[in-house]
Design a protein around this motif. Structure first.
Motif, PDB file in Angstrom:
ATOM      1  N   GLU A  76      12.357  52.283   0.646  1.00  0.00           N
ATOM      2  CA  GLU A  76      12.727  51.393  -0.457  1.00  0.00           C
ATOM      3  C   GLU A  76      11.637  51.341  -1.518  1.00  0.00           C
ATOM      4  OE1 GLU A  76      13.727  46.694  -0.998  1.00  0.00           O
ATOM      5  OE2 GLU A  76      14.388  47.677   0.843  1.00  0.00           O
ATOM      6  N   SER A  79      11.575  54.647  -3.383  1.00  0.00           N
ATOM      7  CA  SER A  79      12.677  54.708  -4.338  1.00  0.00           C
ATOM      8  C   SER A  79      12.358  53.894  -5.583  1.00  0.00           C
ATOM      9  CB  SER A  79      13.966  54.187  -3.708  1.00  0.00           C
ATOM     10  OG  SER A  79      14.368  55.027  -2.670  1.00  0.00           O
ATOM     11  N   THR A  80      11.791  52.736  -5.394  1.00  0.00           N
ATOM     12  CA  THR A  80      11.426  51.903  -6.535  1.00  0.00           C
ATOM     13  C   THR A  80      10.410  52.611  -7.420  1.00  0.00           C
ATOM     14  OG1 THR A  80      11.815  49.913  -5.245  1.00  0.00           O
ATOM     15  CG2 THR A  80      10.465  49.674  -7.215  1.00  0.00           C
ATOM     16  N   TRP A  82       9.812  55.940  -7.667  1.00  0.00           N
ATOM     17  CA  TRP A  82      10.366  57.140  -8.308  1.00  0.00           C
ATOM     18  C   TRP A  82      11.398  56.795  -9.381  1.00  0.00           C
ATOM     19  CZ3 TRP A  82       8.569  61.922  -8.203  1.00  0.00           C
ATOM     20  CH2 TRP A  82       7.715  62.283  -7.163  1.00  0.00           C
ATOM     21  N   VAL A  83      12.329  55.900  -9.070  1.00  0.00           N
ATOM     22  CA  VAL A  83      13.465  55.667  -9.965  1.00  0.00           C
ATOM     23  C   VAL A  83      13.156  54.609 -11.016  1.00  0.00           C
ATOM     24  CG1 VAL A  83      15.889  54.961 -10.061  1.00  0.00           C
ATOM     25  CG2 VAL A  83      15.076  56.406  -8.190  1.00  0.00           C
ATOM     26  N   HIS A  84      12.688  53.449 -10.603  1.00  0.00           N
ATOM     27  CA  HIS A  84      12.528  52.333 -11.530  1.00  0.00           C
ATOM     28  C   HIS A  84      11.251  52.430 -12.362  1.00  0.00           C
ATOM     29  CE1 HIS A  84      16.057  50.338 -10.026  1.00  0.00           C
ATOM     30  NE2 HIS A  84      15.599  50.432  -8.770  1.00  0.00           N
ATOM     31  N   TRP A  85      10.164  52.896 -11.788  1.00  0.00           N
ATOM     32  CA  TRP A  85       8.904  52.930 -12.528  1.00  0.00           C
ATOM     33  C   TRP A  85       8.701  54.261 -13.232  1.00  0.00           C
ATOM     34  CZ3 TRP A  85       5.236  50.579  -8.296  1.00  0.00           C
ATOM     35  CH2 TRP A  85       5.567  49.227  -8.113  1.00  0.00           C
ATOM     36  N   HIS A  87      11.071  56.631 -13.609  1.00  0.00           N
ATOM     37  CA  HIS A  87      12.336  57.075 -14.207  1.00  0.00           C
ATOM     38  C   HIS A  87      12.639  58.540 -13.877  1.00  0.00           C
ATOM     39  CE1 HIS A  87      12.360  53.283 -16.302  1.00  0.00           C
ATOM     40  NE2 HIS A  87      11.169  53.541 -16.801  1.00  0.00           N
ATOM     41  N   ARG A  89      14.351  61.279 -10.718  1.00  0.00           N
ATOM     42  CA  ARG A  89      15.260  61.316  -9.565  1.00  0.00           C
ATOM     43  C   ARG A  89      14.432  61.312  -8.297  1.00  0.00           C
ATOM     44  NH1 ARG A  89      19.189  66.082  -9.617  1.00  0.00           N
ATOM     45  NH2 ARG A  89      19.812  64.945  -7.764  1.00  0.00           N
ATOM     46  N   GLU A  90      14.986  60.753  -7.284  1.00  0.00           N
ATOM     47  CA  GLU A  90      14.282  60.752  -6.005  1.00  0.00           C
ATOM     48  C   GLU A  90      14.202  62.184  -5.498  1.00  0.00           C
ATOM     49  OE1 GLU A  90      16.703  58.066  -3.822  1.00  0.00           O
ATOM     50  OE2 GLU A  90      15.576  56.322  -4.479  1.00  0.00           O
TER      51      GLU A  90
END
Length: 104
Positions: A76, A79-80, A82-85, A87, A89-90
């Motif tokens: 989790e 993922s945060t 890679w994706v949210h910070w 931007h 793709r995982e």
């Protein structure tokens, strides 16, 4: 007798000159030794500061690596990051090229 007195006077002057030269040389050596000691002390202080800085940097890197590896081992949190910070793709969701061609 005059020759003997002149000879003794010359020897006394030469001895005084020799003493003055030795005193001057001793002072120069003492000054040089003091300067060398001061330079060595300054170099040692600088080296001590660099060693302390290296130890602090090493500790920070070690703690950062431990915290990072612990946090990124959680799916989790990874993922945060890679994706949210970032931007992006995982990386584990990218399709495998070999898997797309595999089949009957």
């Amino acid at each position: 007798m005059l020759a003997a007195e002149a000879f003794e006077r010359n020897r006394a002057v030469e001895a005084a000159d020799t003493r003055r030269a030795l005193t001057s040389l001793t002072q120069q050596i003492a000054e040089h030794t003091g300067a060398q000691k001061k330079q060595n002390q300054l170099a040692e202080d600088s080296l001590r500061r660099w060693r302390k800085l290296a130890v602090v940097a090493g500790l920070l890197c070690t703690v950062g690596a431990a915290v990072g590896s612990t946090l990124l081992s959680d799916q989790e949190v990874a993922s945060t990051v890679w994706v949210h910070w970032l931007h992006l793709r995982e990386p584990w969701d990218t399709p495998q090229q070999g898997a797309a061609h595999a089949g009957p």
